[in-house]
Design a protein around this motif. Structure first.
Motif, short mmCIF file in Angstrom:
data_model
loop_
_atom_site.label_atom_id
_atom_site.label_comp_id
_atom_site.label_asym_id
_atom_site.label_seq_id
_atom_site.Cartn_x
_atom_site.Cartn_y
_atom_site.Cartn_z
N ILE A 183 39.50 9.71 20.98
CA ILE A 183 39.99 10.72 20.02
C ILE A 183 41.44 9.99 19.53
CG2 ILE A 183 40.93 12.97 19.61
CD1 ILE A 183 38.92 13.98 21.51
N PHE A 184 42.12 9.63 20.42
CA PHE A 184 43.63 8.97 19.97
C PHE A 184 43.39 7.86 18.83
CE2 PHE A 184 46.87 5.73 20.58
CZ PHE A 184 47.91 6.47 20.36
N ALA A 185 42.31 6.93 19.43
CA ALA A 185 42.13 5.84 18.31
C ALA A 185 41.52 6.28 16.95
CB ALA A 185 40.83 5.03 19.03
N VAL A 186 41.04 7.55 17.12
CA VAL A 186 40.54 8.08 15.52
C VAL A 186 41.78 8.60 14.85
CG1 VAL A 186 39.28 9.64 14.36
CG2 VAL A 186 38.37 8.30 16.15
N LEU A 187 42.65 9.28 15.59
CA LEU A 187 44.03 9.95 15.07
C LEU A 187 45.20 9.31 14.87
CD1 LEU A 187 43.57 13.44 17.08
CD2 LEU A 187 42.91 12.84 14.66
N TYR A 188 45.13 7.93 15.50
CA TYR A 188 46.27 7.34 15.56
C TYR A 188 46.76 6.96 14.12
CZ TYR A 188 49.86 3.59 16.01
OH TYR A 188 50.93 2.77 16.02
N LYS A 197 53.62 9.91 20.49
CA LYS A 197 53.69 10.95 21.48
C LYS A 197 52.89 12.26 21.30
CE LYS A 197 56.76 13.77 24.38
NZ LYS A 197 58.21 14.11 24.86
N LEU A 198 52.87 12.70 20.10
CA LEU A 198 52.45 14.01 19.38
C LEU A 198 51.20 13.52 19.34
CD1 LEU A 198 52.51 16.52 18.32
CD2 LEU A 198 53.02 15.66 16.08
N THR A 199 50.64 12.53 18.83
CA THR A 199 49.29 11.99 18.56
C THR A 199 48.62 11.93 20.05
OG1 THR A 199 49.80 10.79 16.63
CG2 THR A 199 47.54 10.43 17.70
N MET A 200 49.20 11.42 20.99
CA MET A 200 48.47 11.49 22.37
C MET A 200 48.49 13.07 22.85
SD MET A 200 47.13 9.95 24.86
CE MET A 200 47.70 8.21 24.34
N VAL A 201 49.45 13.83 22.63
CA VAL A 201 49.24 15.32 22.95
C VAL A 201 48.25 15.95 22.39
CG1 VAL A 201 50.38 17.28 23.35
CG2 VAL A 201 51.68 15.04 23.90
N VAL A 202 47.98 15.61 21.31
CA VAL A 202 47.09 16.18 20.24
C VAL A 202 45.55 15.78 20.79
CG1 VAL A 202 45.78 16.60 18.08
CG2 VAL A 202 48.39 16.55 18.22
N SER A 203 45.40 14.40 21.30
CA SER A 203 44.19 14.09 21.60
C SER A 203 43.81 14.40 22.92
CB SER A 203 44.30 12.54 21.75
OG SER A 203 44.96 11.79 20.50
N ILE A 204 44.82 14.95 23.94
CA ILE A 204 44.63 15.62 24.97
C ILE A 204 44.19 16.99 24.85
CG2 ILE A 204 45.63 16.34 27.38
CD1 ILE A 204 47.41 14.04 27.15
N PHE A 205 44.96 17.59 23.95
CA PHE A 205 44.57 18.92 23.72
C PHE A 205 43.34 19.12 22.96
CE2 PHE A 205 48.50 21.63 22.80
CZ PHE A 205 49.04 21.32 24.19
N ALA A 206 42.87 18.15 22.15
CA ALA A 206 41.59 18.04 21.47
C ALA A 206 40.46 17.89 22.39
CB ALA A 206 41.31 17.17 20.42
N ALA A 207 40.64 17.11 23.48
CA ALA A 207 39.53 16.71 24.54
C ALA A 207 39.62 17.70 25.66
CB ALA A 207 39.97 15.25 25.06
N VAL A 208 40.31 19.00 25.80
CA VAL A 208 40.19 19.97 26.62
C VAL A 208 38.98 20.18 26.81
CG1 VAL A 208 41.00 22.24 27.42
CG2 VAL A 208 42.59 20.40 26.64
N PRO A 209 37.99 20.78 26.00
CA PRO A 209 36.80 21.18 26.54
C PRO A 209 36.12 20.15 27.32
CG PRO A 209 37.26 21.98 23.94
CD PRO A 209 38.45 20.80 24.58
#
Length: 259
Positions: A38-43, A81-93
């Protein structure tokens, strides 16, 4: 079985433990891979993501004011940093599903029946808390801060300081919206009951405002915007627990009647 064919006693309890550790490692790796993917896509959209998160403040800044970077690395590290946090949030499920798949085999059927809906509800409630902070709290909060300062002070917020602030707020409201789950669990597990929690409502309201004071900036608006939803969510948890208890009592009554 002869002694020669019997495995050593010290190896017998270790085999299940090793299998569990291997499975745990496998599920952790799957969760990490999903976060990295997800991080690789959102970066590539990291600056756009930061712009979206900063929009509630940027829209309220006076003419001529803008956000600034006071450190050399901030223009890169803040969106990263924000993108990494968003990636973790998106991967929570996915992360919680891997956790569920790891512990589910050890649960009884009635525990699975209640645990999975609670797990899914906790994900939704956390996202709702973050959305509530972004769409409701931030506009009111930033409007108060921007327009109550001295007239000769120009508002120019550092991008890294802003990011740390909003992440703290996202986390605070996300956790606060988990109160119905926590309330239901303490009742369902028998730690307390509905009547006891109802009698302690004044103390719960006081605790909500104390938590709001500790987790939000020192102003009554932001404190109330966190404390009031926490109290309302506590009431939702009690209502849900009362409904589940009534269903359980009705089921027990039907069982006794059928006998």
């Amino acid at each position: 079985m002869s002694d020669a064919s019997r495995p050593p006693e010290e190896e017998q309890p270790q085999a299940p433990l090793i299998e569990h550790l291997i499975e745990l490692r496998s599920r952790l790796m799957k969760a990490v891979i999903v976060v990295i993917a997800i991080f690789a896509v959102l970066y590539a959209f990291s600056n756009d993501i930061y712009r979206f998160v900063a929009e509630p403040l940027i829209a309220l800044l006076p003419a001529g004011s803008r956000m600034i970077a006071t450190e050399v690395t901030s223009p890169f590290l803040a969106p990263f940093k924000l993108t990494m946090v968003v990636s973790i949030f998106a991967a929570v499920p996915v992360i919680l599903y891997q956790a569920w798949a790891f512990i589910a085999p050890g649960l009884y059927r009635h525990e699975k029946a209640i645990a999975f809906p609670l797990l899914a509800s906790s994900i939704v409630l956390f996202y709702c808390g973050a959305a509530f902070a972004y769409y409701v709290v931030f506009p009111l909060l930033f409007s108060f801060f921007v327009h109550t300062g001295p007239q000769d002070v120009q508002v120019m917020t550092d991008i890294n300081a802003y990011l740390n602030f909003v992440l703290k707020m996202f986390f605070a409201f996300g956790v606060a919206f988990e109160i119905p789950i926590a309330t239901f669990l303490v009742i369902w597990t028998g730690i307390t009951d509905v009547k006891s929690l109802t009698r302690k409502r004044p103390y719960v309201i006081l605790i909500c405002f104390v938590v709001g004071m500790l987790l939000t900036p020192p102003d009554i608006i932001s404190q109330s915007l966190l404390a009031v939803p926490m109290w309302l969510l506590f009431e939702v948890g009690i209502l849900f627990a009362r409904l589940v208890r009534r269903r359980r009592e009705d089921a027990d009554t039907d069982t006794d009647t059928s006998r």
